[in-house]
Structure formats: structure tokens, C-alpha cells
Enzyme design. Structure first.
Site, PDB file in Angstrom:
ATOM      1  CG  HIS A 242       1.559 -15.654  21.872  1.00 33.95           C
ATOM      2  ND1 HIS A 242       2.223 -15.839  23.047  1.00 33.95           N
ATOM      3  CD2 HIS A 242       2.416 -15.007  21.058  1.00 33.95           C
ATOM      4  CE1 HIS A 242       3.429 -15.312  22.962  1.00 33.95           C
ATOM      5  NE2 HIS A 242       3.570 -14.792  21.758  1.00 33.95           N
ATOM      6  CD  GLU A 243      -7.023 -16.673  19.200  1.00 28.45           C
ATOM      7  OE1 GLU A 243      -6.752 -15.465  19.285  1.00 28.45           O
ATOM      8  OE2 GLU A 243      -8.119 -17.101  18.813  1.00 28.45           O
ATOM      9  NE  ARG A 244      -4.706 -18.553  14.029  1.00 29.83           N
ATOM     10  CZ  ARG A 244      -4.669 -17.708  13.016  1.00 29.83           C
ATOM     11  NH1 ARG A 244      -3.545 -17.524  12.341  1.00 29.83           N
ATOM     12  NH2 ARG A 244      -5.740 -17.030  12.674  1.00 29.83           N
TER      13      ARG A 244
END
Lengths: 387, 310, 248
Positions: A242-244
Site C-alpha cells: 500500500h505504502e509503495r
């Protein structure tokens, strides 16, 4: 990824919020090295912007991740790179594991307020001795009765000076050989034994505060453990997707803006009797960069489709992260050059993004880590695949 | 033509609408609605090109209310066999004429900026970023408002046209009632939306001088005050007054740049201004490349003189 | 009390429009479209009146192509309870729009009809006045303040001479100006809820309105380019020049 009217409206509300509630203040926040996280996130929470893809049970909208990508892209209209990153910590870096694996009780205590914008969240993975090498962290959480006793230090913590809690990765077992000794624990930052080091002085993303956090025998209830003990590494690896993806989507608009600002500037700036933009070397380069940017956007949307479909999107998310970070460096550097001395001025938009976007090749997993993941997934290293 | 008036004085816009009406051709009759309109109709009769001035005197006409005036205009238009019904494209005409047009079952032409024939007109769309040429149907008549900035005021006639009192049997509604009129606030218009903007640059030298030189001109022109980045950075004025790429991007009808050299960043904020006036002591300042009117000299003399004579 | 708000889909305020080279109009393909900003203000006012308990139901209406349903969804996200879409793929000029809206009023019998003072595409500034005329009801154009008490509304209007206040009997048409209010941000839950609110489709034919007539658009052109400026020697010359252009 299909942009429906609802995607567009979510993006519109986000852009309007950025234009009216964030951009007018960015100069001050950049100067102060601090943004009013509680104030901004509370306002965003009221609009429903902080829980787009989070369950309705904790105040989220329960929508699929494509809506979150529309939000991330729209957030990229910020005049600086620090804010999308800081907001992304709240929505896509510190909270996905809690939303996916946290107990209902833990979610009500920490996730629901984060979605409402009443609490500011941070993610604590990196340490002085371990950044992208997540496995090498040294922070420990000892189980004592119905508590964890945590000691260690966490570095480069975005929102770290003002966050109410941190999603902390710590070693919970003695076996340090594998990944099975790691756990994610929610640590309230007003707990006894937490010491926040003053904000760090960074090259870019200066509107966002970054801290070092020391934990000395910090006691938190055992129920603050996210999911199962020993699964923290796996949770964190999933959380990283998700972060990436968020990070990639959140800088597309900034890059688009840098190209457009450069075209405007070089279209007006005359040198050797004609606008700079009339030189083929300039307009060909801008066209090429724009083409790359659209290719990146297509990659992000493809990765989003896989996330939405519930497929393992690790390969495409890592590729999107790598490509967005690399393109950001190439693009801001190329554009800055065409601005000449004006581009070297601290306050020019191209210099702003040159500084701010540089972080993307380092934070959230460095380019080299992305390349390692991609290499493994493609079977170039490790379990070698035959083509 | 419907003539607007207040406190016994005919509105300045009427002479401009007459100018547009002259371009259409034919007889031009101006009608004023008042409680006792002979005198103000007389002012309309003195405009060159007007063939007759009419006044409709009724107690209900004390204040300009579209709902009250429209039935009277419609009655006159129908009875008089007029080919065109015109009014100024200001808030008076914009309020009244569409109501008239609907009652006559006519699609109105708004903001006529050029007249090609009795039925063909140019009008602006998209805030003037495009101009359409339209052909209106001649029957039953053409109803149009006139963009005042596009026409000169007609002059004064050698001999005044006749003035005539007329009446209509129009039924007037009581559902709309005048309460009050508060005169224009003295505050300056908003920089972003102002039709006129005067801006000062670093050449003004200090916050005190900025105020002293720029404010009288702004007051005289009814303009908003802007500033260059350099003036803002030097602390002469607030940052929300900055015009340019990183400040406000504006599109006023008239922009007056005083002591502004014209950096690219500043020009990016004013390139949509209709008319740019530049006053600067440096004849090579880039601002003169985009200015419609350039005046080289000492702004501390020229700007106050401009404010006084404008 | 029921409020009907008419909303129009227009090229977004921030888009710099391009005139098509053949003069046939303004390029709108692939251009961002939004609700007319003045209509947003009308929607906002209706929602505020509902929040105050003055209005009990808000119905949004638009006259235009199938795509305009998006604008109605935006109105529903603002807080309209339901919407009516008069579907017409061809060009709709103000008089035709007004007749359609009058027909809708005939079915809905609103106490308040709110809309923007003008649409930012054709800048006609006619529709509200025409609706009021055809209904033979009061109009309050350029509204910057609206107060409702019983069956009357007191409206402050931004006119050239200043602020005119009038009192009107309801039902009435109010066209809103920029300073009436500042439209809210659309909340995400409301955006999603709007998807499930009812939109009723109808056509000009159903309403007994003829689409024909009106103005013939002969051509569309870009405004004249900036002509080469002149250097003047004195303030008097400058003032003469500005007067000549009708600017003073």
C-alpha cells in the site's frame, strides 16, 4: 483502472482541500519545518478522506483501493512533496496492517480515531542500524505478563514529533535468524519511557516533521499487538505494498506540474533571440518525460487493478515505486536545468520538487531494495527460474 | 430602448446603448419608467440619434423592479410594433430584459459587442475568451442587452427630440416590493475579480509611499490594488496582493502597472488583462513589451497626475 | 417548503478554453467539466436552508445531454434529495431551458427556485428571469443574502448602484451571486450516497417543450489578439487613449 464519476469527485474534493487548506500555508510550514498535523488531519477526517479504503466498521468508506489511488494522485497537487508523504503515513503506511489484522478492540481504540482525524499516526520501522534492511532491526518487545516491554530506537519517523501513536516493528522472540521473531505493536507515544528527539533537519520535505524516537522500557498492553506475534514481518511486507503504491501515485501530479511549469517558463524565457522552448532539445525532452510519466501512470493503474482484484501485486507495486522514484529524479533534474539560474533558486517550484521528490529513491524501501524484490520475483536471483 | 435612471438622472449607459442602436439603424425611441419622468426623458431626448423619448409615469415605477417594469415594456413593445428592444448590459438590463424576452417568447441576445446587421450580432462567451456571431430571428422582435464597454457614448443632439408621455394598461404585480438601496460599499473590489487593477512595484520604495501613491489612483479608478513580487518581498504590502505566477493570476479590463519592470513571473499573472498601462522610468523595462499604453517617467509625478486627471 | 435547484454542466472554471480552428465552436472533447460555479452556490444555499429547517426537500434539475447526470450526482452529493434530468442532446438555449424548467415547476410546485445568476459557458444570464416571467412569479437576481420568513423572502441583490433589498412573495425565483455563500467541500460519504439517490429522466417532448428556435450560432472566434501597444508622452495622452477605448 476506470475513473468513474465518484473517483473524479473524490479527487475533486481532495484537490479543493489541497488548494484551499494546504497550499496557502505551505511556505510557512516549509519555513517552520512543521505542519499542524492534528488540525489538517481533523479537517480531512471530517470530509471522509482518511479512510477511503478502510472498513466501514471503523468509520471508513469501505471502497476498493482504486479510490485511494485517485485520492493519492489528487493529493499530489500539493505545492510541496512533504505533505502528501506525511498524509500518506496516516492513510497508507501506519494503518493498513491494523485495518487488516488488528483486533476489533484495537481498531476502535487507534484506527477509528486515525480515520476520523482525531489521532495522528506514525510508522516505526527504520532504525539507526536498519533502514531498508528491515530484518536487521534491533528494537525488542519482551512479553511480561499482559504487557510488552519495549526498548530500542526508531529513526526517520515522519510525523514523529506530533504523532499520537506509532505502528512499531519490534523483535518479540530471541531467534534473530529469520523473520519469524517480528511483531507489529501499536505504541501510544505519550507512554512512559518514550523520548522524541527534536525534529531532523532534512534536504527536502521540510514541511513535514521527522523525528527520532527512543523507547526505554516502554510498557504497552499486550492487546496492542497487531494480529499474531511473530507475523509482523509478513504484515509489514504487505503493508509496504500500500505504502509503495500510494507513494508512486502521490507524485505523478507533482511531476506533471514540473513539466508544465517548465514549459510555461521556457516558453516565456527568451535566450539567443527566441523562447527557450522553441529549441528542439528542450521541447523534445519535455515530450519524452511526459511520455514516461504517462507510462508510469499506466503501470500504477495496472498495479491498482491487481490490488483491487486481490492478486499479489508485489511485483507491480515494486516496479511502480522504483519507476516513480527514478523518473522523479530524472525529470526534476532535467527540468531544473532548463530553468537556469531561476531553477537554482530555493523557492522555484522546480527546485522544491527536485529536493522533495529525491526522498522517493530512499524512503519506503530504497530503489535497490525494489530492484532486489523485482529480481527475486522475476527469478533472476534466489530460486532461479528457467526462461 | 429602456432607459435607466436614478435620482432624476439618466444613466450614463443609455448614450452607449443609443450608439449600438444607431448601428442597428432606424428610429430610436427611449422609454423611461418613473413616477414623473418628463425631465429624465428630456435628458434621453437630448442624446444624438434619439428620435423620441417616452415616459411612463406610474406610482409603481418609483423603484426599478424587473417584475413591475417587464409587463409595461412588453405592452409598449407589442403596441408600438418595435423591431428591437434594447437595454444596457448592466445589472438593470440583465435583470429586466430576459423577463421581457420570455414574455415576448423571444430568445434574447446578451451583451452585444458588435452589430453586423439588424439581426446579426457578436457577443462574448466564456468570460470573453471566445466571441460568437449570432443570428437572431427578426419576428416578433429582437431583444438584446448591450455590452457597455464595447460602445462609445452617443453625443449630444443639436436639437432635442420630442418627449411624450405614454401609458399602458399592463397589470402590475404586487408580489415584488422594494425595501432599500444601500449605496456601493467604499471597500475596494476584490483583486481576483476586479475589472480594474492598479499595481505597484519595488520602485515605490517604501510601504508608506506605496500607500500614498497607489491608493488615490485606486480610489479614483474604483480599482483593486495589486503588487509585484518584489514589492511584497520588500514588505510594502501584504502578500495576498501579489500578482503573478506565484501570486494571483488576474484578468481585469484595465491593468495599470506602476514602477513594475515586468519579470516573466509577473507577466504570467496579467497576460489576460484586456488593457495594460505601464508607467516606469526605465524605457527598456520588459513591461513595455506587453503594455497597450506605455509612459516613461517618474512615477511619483505621473501616478498622482493620472489619479487627479482620470 | 420545497426547493428546486437547477444546475448546469459546463467546462470547468479553471480550463482555458480553445476555439476550434474552423470556427464551429469551443473545443470541449476531453475537457474537464464541472457544475456551473454559480449553481454550486445555489445548491449550497438550498442545503443551508434545509439545515436551518426552512426547506424540507431539495430537488435538483438539469436540462442537457446524458452526461449531465454527473452534474446531478454532484448536486445529490451536495444534499439534494432527488433529481430530475431533462435529457436533451442538442444545444439548449436559455428560453428553451426556461420553458423546460417551468414545466418541471408545474409538476413539482416548488416554493423556491434557486439557480446561478449565469452559466460560465454562454454567460447569458437569462434563465432565472425567464422562468420567473413565464411563471408570473417574483424574481430576485444577483442575490447576495437570502432570508426566508413564512411565505416571504427578503433578498439583498448586488446591483451596480450598491445593494438593493427587495421583499418577494413565495413561490419565487432567486438567482444567486458570488458572495451569497461559499460552497462546502463534498464529503466522501455523501459522494458515495449520491449514487443511490433517485434520478428521474424526462425529455423536452414529455414536457411539451419545443427545442427549436432561438439564436443561430453563425461562428465562434477567438477574441482579437493584443494589438501593438503605443508609447505615450504625457498623462493627458494616456487618459485620451484610455477614454478612446472606453475605459475611462
Amino acid at each position: 483502472m476506470q475513473m468513474t464519476h465518484e473517483h473524479e469527485q473524490i479527487a475533486e474534493t481532495t484537490r479543493k482541500f489541497v488548494a484551499e487548506q494546504i497550499n496557502p500555508h505551505l511556505k510557512d510550514w516549509e519555513r517552520d519545518g512543521m505542519w499542524p498535523a492534528h488540525e489538517v488531519l481533523r479537517a480531512m477526517g471530517k470530509l471522509g478522506l482518511l479512510g477511503i479504503a478502510k472498513p466501514e466498521s471503523v468509520g471508513g468508506l469501505g471502497l476498493d483501493y482504486s479510490y485511494q489511488v485517485a485520492f493519492a494522485e489528487a493529493l499530489g497537487t500539493c505545492d510541496s512533496g512533504g505533505l502528501p508523504m506525511a498524509i500518506g503515513v496516516q492513510t497508507d503506511m501506519a494503518t493498513p496492517a491494523l485495518a487488516n489484522f488488528g483486533s476489533a478492540e484495537l481498531q476502535q481504540e487507534y484506527l477509528a480515531p486515525a480515520i476520523a482525524g482525531e489521532m495522528v499516526a506514525a510508522i516505526g520501522v527504520s532504525e539507526p542500524g536498519a533502514g531498508s534492511d528491515v530484518a536487521g532491526i534491533k528494537t525488542t518487545a519482551r512479553r511480561v505478563g499482559d504487557e510488552y516491554v519495549i526498548s530500542g530506537s526508531k529513526l526517520w519517523i515522519t510525523n514523529g514529533t506530533q504523532a499520537d501513536w506509532v505502528c512499531l516493528l519490534a523483535n518479540t522472540g530471541n531467534d534473530t535468524s529469520g523473520h519469524g521473531n517480528k511483531s507489529l505493536i501499536v505504541v501510544p507515544l505519550d507512554a512512559k519511557g518514550v523520548d522524541r528527539h527534536q525534529k531532523l533537519d532534512k534536504l527536502g520535505q521540510r514541511a513535514s516533521d521527522t523525528a527520532m524516537i527512543f523507547l526505554d522500557e516502554v510498557r504497552v498492553p499486550a492487546r496492542n499487538l497487531i494480529g499474531e506475534e511473530g507475523k509482523g514481518f509478513i504484515y509489514q511486507m504487505q503493508q509496504f505494498q500500500h505504502e509503495r503504491l500510494f507513494l508512486s501515485a502521490s507524485i505523478v501530479a507533482a511531476m506533471e506540474r514540473v513539466i508544465k511549469d517548465t514549459a510555461t517558463y521556457t516558453g516565456q524565457r527568451k535566450a539567443f533571440g527566441k523562447p527557450l522552448l522553441d529549441n528542439q532539445v528542450v521541447h523534445f525532452r519535455l515530450s519524452e518525460l511526459y511520455t514516461e510519466l504517462e507510462a508510469l501512470r499506466a503501470l500504477i493503474y495496472r498495479a491498482t487493478d491487481d490490488v483491487v482484484a486481490g492478486k499479489d501485486a508485489t511485483l507491480l507495486c515494486s516496479m511502480a515505486k522504483l519507476k516513480s522514484a527514478r523518473l522523479a529524479r530524472e525529470l526534476t533534474d532535467a527540468c531544473l536545468q532548463y530553468w537556469g539560474g531561476q531553477g537554482f533558486m530555493w523557492e522555484s517550484s522546480v527546485a522544491q520538487f527536485y529536493r522533495d521528490l529525491r526522498l522517493h529513491s530512499i524512503g519506503g524501501g530504497a530503489d535497490e531494495v525494489m530492484l532486489e524484490i523485482i529480481s527475486k520475483r522475476l527469478g533472476f536471483v534466489g530460486k532461479r527460474r528457467t526462461y | 430602448m429602456v432607459g435607466q435612471h436614478a435620482e432624476g438622472k439618466l444613466d450614463n449607459g443609455v448614450a452607449k446603448v443609443v450608439c449600438a442602436a444607431k448601428a442597428v439603424g432606424g428610429d430610436i425611441e427611449v422609454v423611461v419608467f418613473a413616477t414623473a419622468g418628463a425631465a429624465v426623458a428630456g435628458q434621453a431626448a437630448a442624446i444624438e440619434g434619439v428620435t423620441k423619448a417616452l415616459h411612463v409615469d406610474r406610482a409603481e415605477n418609483e423603484h426599478p423592479l424587473a417584475a413591475v417594469l417587464a409587463p409595461q415594456v412588453v405592452a409598449l413593445a407589442k403596441a408600438g410594433g418595435y423591431t428591437h428592444v434594447l437595454a444596457a448590459g448592466n445589472t438593470f438590463g440583465k435583470d429586466l430584459l430576459p423577463r421581457v424576452a420570455a414574455l415576448l417568447d423571444v430568445q434574447q441576445v446578451s451583451d452585444v459587442m458588435a452589430v453586423h446587421s439588424t439581426t446579426s450580432f457578436d457577443r462574448p462567451i466564456y468570460a470573453g475568451n471566445a466571441i460568437v456571431t449570432v443570428e437572431a430571428m427578426a419576428a416578433p422582435c429582437v431583444v438584446a442587452t448591450v455590452r457597455l464597454a464595447s460602445f462609445q457614448a452617443a453625443g449630444t443632439a443639436g436639437a432635442a427630440a420630442p418627449v411624450e408621455a405614454v401609458s399602458t394598461d399592463a397589470q402590475l404585480p404586487a408580489h415584488t416590493r422594494f425595501v432599500s438601496l444601500a449605496a456601493q460599499k467604499s471597500e475596494r473590489p476584490d483583486l481576483q475579480s476586479a475589472t480594474r487593477v492598479v499595481s505597484g512595484g519595488r520602485a515605490l520604495g517604501s510601504a508608506e509611499k506605496f500607500k500614498e501613491v497607489m491608493e488615490p489612483l485606486a480610489d479614483k479608478l474604483g480599482a483593486a490594488i495589486g503588487a509585484s513580487r518584489a514589492a511584497v518581498d520588500s514588505g510594502y504590502c501584504a502578500s495576498d496582493m501579489q500578482v503573478g505566477q506565484t501570486g494571483k493570476i488576474i484578468a481585469p479590463e484595465l491593468y495599470v502597472a506602476c514602477g513594475i519592470s515586468g519579470a516573466i513571473q509577473h507577466l504570467a499573472g496579467i497576460k489576460d488583462a484586456r488593457t495594460i498601462v505601464a508607467i516606469n522610468k526605465d524605457p527598456d523595462a520588459p513591461i513595455f513589451e506587453v503594455a497597450d499604453f506605455g509612459l516613461v517617467g517618474d512615477l511619483f509625478q505621473l501616478v498622482p497626475e493620472f489619479a487627479q486627471k482620470a | 417548503m420545497k426547493a428546486l435547484v437547477s444546475v448546469k454542466r459546463v467546462v470547468d472554471y479553471n480550463v482555458r478554453i480553445q476555439v476550434k480552428p474552423d470556427g464551429s465552436g469551443v473545443a470541449t472533447d476531453g475537457v474537464k467539466m464541472s457544475m456551473n460555479p454559480f449553481d454550486e452556490i445555489a445548491m449550497e444555499e438550498a442545503v443551508r436552508l434545509k439545515e436551518k429547517g426552512v426547506v424540507s426537500e431539495i430537488v435538483a434539475v438539469t436540462v442537457g445531454s446524458a452526461k449531465c447526470v454527473e452534474t446531478l450526482r454532484t448536486a445529490l452529493a451536495f444534499g439534494a434529495d432527488r433529481a430530475i434530468h431533462v435529457v436533451e442532446e442538442g444545444e439548449v438555449q436559455p428560453l428553451v431551458a426556461a420553458k423546460a424548467l417551468v414545466a418541471v415547476c408545474g409538476k413539482e410546485n416548488p416554493d423556491l427556485f434557486l439557480l446561478g445568476k449565469q452559466a460560465i459557458d454562454d454567460d447569458a444570464n437569462q434563465t432565472g428571469q425567464m422562468v420567473a416571467a413565464l411563471l408570473d412569479r417574483p424574481q430576485a437576481t444577483f442575490a447576495s443574502k437570502v432570508e426566508i420568513a413564512g411565505t416571504k423572502a427578503t433578498v439583498t441583490r448586488e446591483v451596480d448602484a450598491g445593494l438593493q433589498t427587495i421583499e418577494i412573495d413565495l413561490p419565487a425565483v432567486i438567482t444567486v451571486d458570488l458572495r451569497l455563500n461559499e460552497p462546502r467541500y463534498l464529503k466522501l460519504p455523501d459522494i458515495m450516497k449520491a449514487k443511490r439517490k433517485p434520478v428521474e429522466n424526462t425529455t423536452l417532448g414529455d414536457l411539451g417543450v419545443q427545442a427549436a428556435g432561438g439564436l443561430k450560432i453563425v461562428k465562434t472566434a477567438s477574441p482579437a489578439a493584443r494589438s501593438k501597444g503605443v508609447m505615450v508622452k504625457t498623462v493627458d495622452e494616456l487618459i485620451a487613449g484610455l477614454k478612446n477605448k472606453g475605459l475611462l
